[in-house]
Design an enzyme around this catalytic site. Structure first.
Site, PDB file in Angstrom:
ATOM      1  N   ARG A 179       1.065  -2.405   7.277  1.00  0.00           N
ATOM      2  CA  ARG A 179       1.739  -1.375   8.095  1.00  0.00           C
ATOM      3  C   ARG A 179       2.732  -1.888   9.134  1.00  0.00           C
ATOM      4  O   ARG A 179       3.801  -1.278   9.285  1.00  0.00           O
ATOM      5  CB  ARG A 179       0.676  -0.459   8.737  1.00  0.00           C
ATOM      6  CG  ARG A 179       0.088   0.514   7.730  1.00  0.00           C
ATOM      7  CD  ARG A 179      -1.168   1.173   8.216  1.00  0.00           C
ATOM      8  NE  ARG A 179      -2.300   0.239   8.177  1.00  0.00           N
ATOM      9  CZ  ARG A 179      -3.547   0.582   8.445  1.00  0.00           C
ATOM     10  NH1 ARG A 179      -3.833   1.822   8.774  1.00  0.00           N
ATOM     11  NH2 ARG A 179      -4.513  -0.321   8.381  1.00  0.00           N
ATOM     12  N   ARG A 199      -2.058  -8.007  13.715  1.00  0.00           N
ATOM     13  CA  ARG A 199      -1.091  -7.139  14.374  1.00  0.00           C
ATOM     14  C   ARG A 199      -0.226  -7.946  15.332  1.00  0.00           C
ATOM     15  O   ARG A 199      -0.752  -8.614  16.227  1.00  0.00           O
ATOM     16  CB  ARG A 199      -1.816  -6.035  15.177  1.00  0.00           C
ATOM     17  CG  ARG A 199      -2.488  -4.987  14.301  1.00  0.00           C
ATOM     18  CD  ARG A 199      -1.437  -4.196  13.548  1.00  0.00           C
ATOM     19  NE  ARG A 199      -1.958  -3.217  12.619  1.00  0.00           N
ATOM     20  CZ  ARG A 199      -2.164  -3.428  11.306  1.00  0.00           C
ATOM     21  NH1 ARG A 199      -1.924  -4.607  10.786  1.00  0.00           N
ATOM     22  NH2 ARG A 199      -2.588  -2.462  10.528  1.00  0.00           N
ATOM     23  N   LYS A 232       0.618  -8.073  -2.202  1.00  0.00           N
ATOM     24  CA  LYS A 232      -0.754  -7.647  -2.512  1.00  0.00           C
ATOM     25  C   LYS A 232      -0.745  -6.243  -3.108  1.00  0.00           C
ATOM     26  O   LYS A 232      -0.166  -5.323  -2.538  1.00  0.00           O
ATOM     27  CB  LYS A 232      -1.611  -7.661  -1.244  1.00  0.00           C
ATOM     28  CG  LYS A 232      -3.066  -7.290  -1.504  1.00  0.00           C
ATOM     29  CD  LYS A 232      -3.928  -7.505  -0.276  1.00  0.00           C
ATOM     30  CE  LYS A 232      -4.002  -6.297   0.615  1.00  0.00           C
ATOM     31  NZ  LYS A 232      -4.785  -5.169   0.092  1.00  0.00           N
ATOM     32  N   ASP A 251       0.852  -1.196   0.000  1.00  0.00           N
ATOM     33  CA  ASP A 251       0.000   0.000   0.000  1.00  0.00           C
ATOM     34  C   ASP A 251       0.882   1.238   0.000  1.00  0.00           C
ATOM     35  O   ASP A 251       1.096   1.882   1.042  1.00  0.00           O
ATOM     36  CB  ASP A 251      -0.930  -0.017   1.227  1.00  0.00           C
ATOM     37  CG  ASP A 251      -1.951  -1.133   1.142  1.00  0.00           C
ATOM     38  OD1 ASP A 251      -2.375  -1.469   0.022  1.00  0.00           O
ATOM     39  OD2 ASP A 251      -2.319  -1.671   2.191  1.00  0.00           O
ATOM     40  N   LYS A 283     -11.258  -5.860  -5.145  1.00  0.00           N
ATOM     41  CA  LYS A 283     -12.624  -6.074  -4.606  1.00  0.00           C
ATOM     42  C   LYS A 283     -13.688  -5.766  -5.666  1.00  0.00           C
ATOM     43  O   LYS A 283     -14.531  -4.896  -5.490  1.00  0.00           O
ATOM     44  CB  LYS A 283     -12.835  -5.236  -3.351  1.00  0.00           C
ATOM     45  CG  LYS A 283     -11.854  -5.557  -2.234  1.00  0.00           C
ATOM     46  CD  LYS A 283     -12.119  -4.764  -0.966  1.00  0.00           C
ATOM     47  CE  LYS A 283     -11.205  -5.152   0.173  1.00  0.00           C
ATOM     48  NZ  LYS A 283      -9.804  -4.731   0.046  1.00  0.00           N
ATOM     49  N   TYR A 284     -13.659  -6.541  -6.747  1.00  0.00           N
ATOM     50  CA  TYR A 284     -14.610  -6.317  -7.836  1.00  0.00           C
ATOM     51  C   TYR A 284     -16.054  -6.421  -7.349  1.00  0.00           C
ATOM     52  O   TYR A 284     -16.457  -7.433  -6.783  1.00  0.00           O
ATOM     53  CB  TYR A 284     -14.418  -7.387  -8.909  1.00  0.00           C
ATOM     54  CG  TYR A 284     -13.251  -7.189  -9.836  1.00  0.00           C
ATOM     55  CD1 TYR A 284     -12.454  -6.050  -9.795  1.00  0.00           C
ATOM     56  CD2 TYR A 284     -12.947  -8.153 -10.789  1.00  0.00           C
ATOM     57  CE1 TYR A 284     -11.400  -5.882 -10.667  1.00  0.00           C
ATOM     58  CE2 TYR A 284     -11.890  -7.990 -11.665  1.00  0.00           C
ATOM     59  CZ  TYR A 284     -11.123  -6.856 -11.591  1.00  0.00           C
ATOM     60  OH  TYR A 284     -10.092  -6.707 -12.467  1.00  0.00           O
ATOM     61  N   ASP A 318      -5.917  -7.004  -5.210  1.00  0.00           N
ATOM     62  CA  ASP A 318      -7.013  -6.748  -4.268  1.00  0.00           C
ATOM     63  C   ASP A 318      -7.822  -5.539  -4.735  1.00  0.00           C
ATOM     64  O   ASP A 318      -7.667  -4.443  -4.210  1.00  0.00           O
ATOM     65  CB  ASP A 318      -6.413  -6.510  -2.866  1.00  0.00           C
ATOM     66  CG  ASP A 318      -7.480  -6.297  -1.815  1.00  0.00           C
ATOM     67  OD1 ASP A 318      -8.633  -6.716  -2.029  1.00  0.00           O
ATOM     68  OD2 ASP A 318      -7.148  -5.706  -0.756  1.00  0.00           O
ATOM     69  N   ASP A 346     -19.671  -5.364  -9.213  1.00  0.00           N
ATOM     70  CA  ASP A 346     -20.348  -4.728 -10.351  1.00  0.00           C
ATOM     71  C   ASP A 346     -21.408  -5.699 -10.851  1.00  0.00           C
ATOM     72  O   ASP A 346     -21.598  -6.764 -10.251  1.00  0.00           O
ATOM     73  CB  ASP A 346     -19.311  -4.412 -11.450  1.00  0.00           C
ATOM     74  CG  ASP A 346     -19.701  -3.156 -12.230  1.00  0.00           C
ATOM     75  OD1 ASP A 346     -20.886  -3.064 -12.623  1.00  0.00           O
ATOM     76  OD2 ASP A 346     -18.848  -2.289 -12.446  1.00  0.00           O
TER      77      ASP A 346
END
Ligand code: C5P
Length: 254
Positions: free
Chosen positions: A223, A193, A44, A22, A73-74, A71, A76
């Site tokens: 993170r 975590r 990812k 990310d 997240k389709y 990732d 539709d």
């Protein structure tokens, strides 16, 4: 079971950690991949990196024998999802997230065809709790919605789900009841975590070993590795905790 057989069955935890790239640019992604070389092999790509650099990093990762989890997240209408999944299936991606009802999931499964791509259906985000459920208009509990969505995924022939580690054990039991003990239904859990890390925005989180104990196959972690002073060491520590948990499970089962 003899030690040699146990060794053959042994899950390699380094293949089960998926690092979330990310970051806002492909250069930052490349730098993290470089720092984690030889430690992390599954990456990812989420909406942040996708918006800044599209799919550019995918062929690079595939060429380096690394695995890719796209990732996006389709969500539709079924025909659009089907076509978009067909495109992804040709890229050498290992995992793709989809979202939605039984019809959407079935369309995605059709679009995937015989490609080795695994489809993961999103259940309920780990950043949501019961108040957020009401806010979204759901009258049921988080757990009930997770189970409902996992049931739909199993019925539609989806390969697995994304779920919080808190609900992983219930999903594993459900998959066993619906498809039998030998069915390989993938449970992929974000919201992980290590004990020393901050919660960030996760409301339903868990520690790496607990998630594996609950039935998770793959852990998605961003993170705690990315923001660590030493990302390589942070990843190694997490993999070591995961390995201990996988080994304990194997011994329990043998
Ligand atoms: O940084 P962190 O470890 O929280 O990253 C978690 C990753 O997992 C993020 O990329 C986020 O988009 C993703 N995620 C998800 N589904 C959830 C929660 C997080 O795909 N339920």
């Amino acid at each position: 079971m003899p030690v040699a057989e146990l060794e053959m069955l042994r899950i390699d935890a380094s293949e089960r950690l998926i690092f979330a790239l990310d970051v806002p640019s492909v250069d930052e992604a490349r730098e993290l991949i470089r720092q984690l070389e030889g430690v992390v092999s599954f990456f990812k790509i989420g909406i942040e990196l996708y918006v800044s650099s599209g799919l550019a990093i995918i062929p690079e990762l595939v060429q380096q024998n690394k695995k890719v989890f796209l990732d996006l997240k389709y969500f539709d209408v079924p025909e659009t999802v089907k076509s978009a999944v067909e495109r992804v299936a040709s890229l050498g991606v290992s995992f793709l997230t989809i979202h939605g009802n039984g019809q959407i999931i079935k369309a995605a499964v059709e679009g995937r065809g015989n490609a080795p791509l695994k489809l993961l259906s999103v259940t309920v985000l780990t950043s949501l709790d019961s108040d957020d459920m009401k806010d979204l208009g759901f009258e049921c509990s988080v757990e009930d919605l997770v189970i409902r969505r996992a049931t739909k995924a199993l019925e539609a022939g989806c390969d697995g789900v994304i779920t919080s580690p808190r609900e992983a054990d219930k999903v594993r039991d459900l998959a066993t009841i619906m498809k039998g003990q030998d069915h390989k239904f993938l449970i992929v859990t974000p919201g992980i975590r290590p004990k020393s890390s901050a919660r960030d925005d996760h409301k339903r989180l868990s520690h790496p070993a607990d998630a594996i104990q609950a039935g998770a196959d793959y852990l998605v972690i961003g993170r705690p590795i990315r923001e660590s002073l030493d990302p390589r060491q942070a990843a190694k520590d997490i993999i070591s905790e995961m390995q201990t948990a996988f080994d304990a499970l194997e011994i329990e089962r043998s």
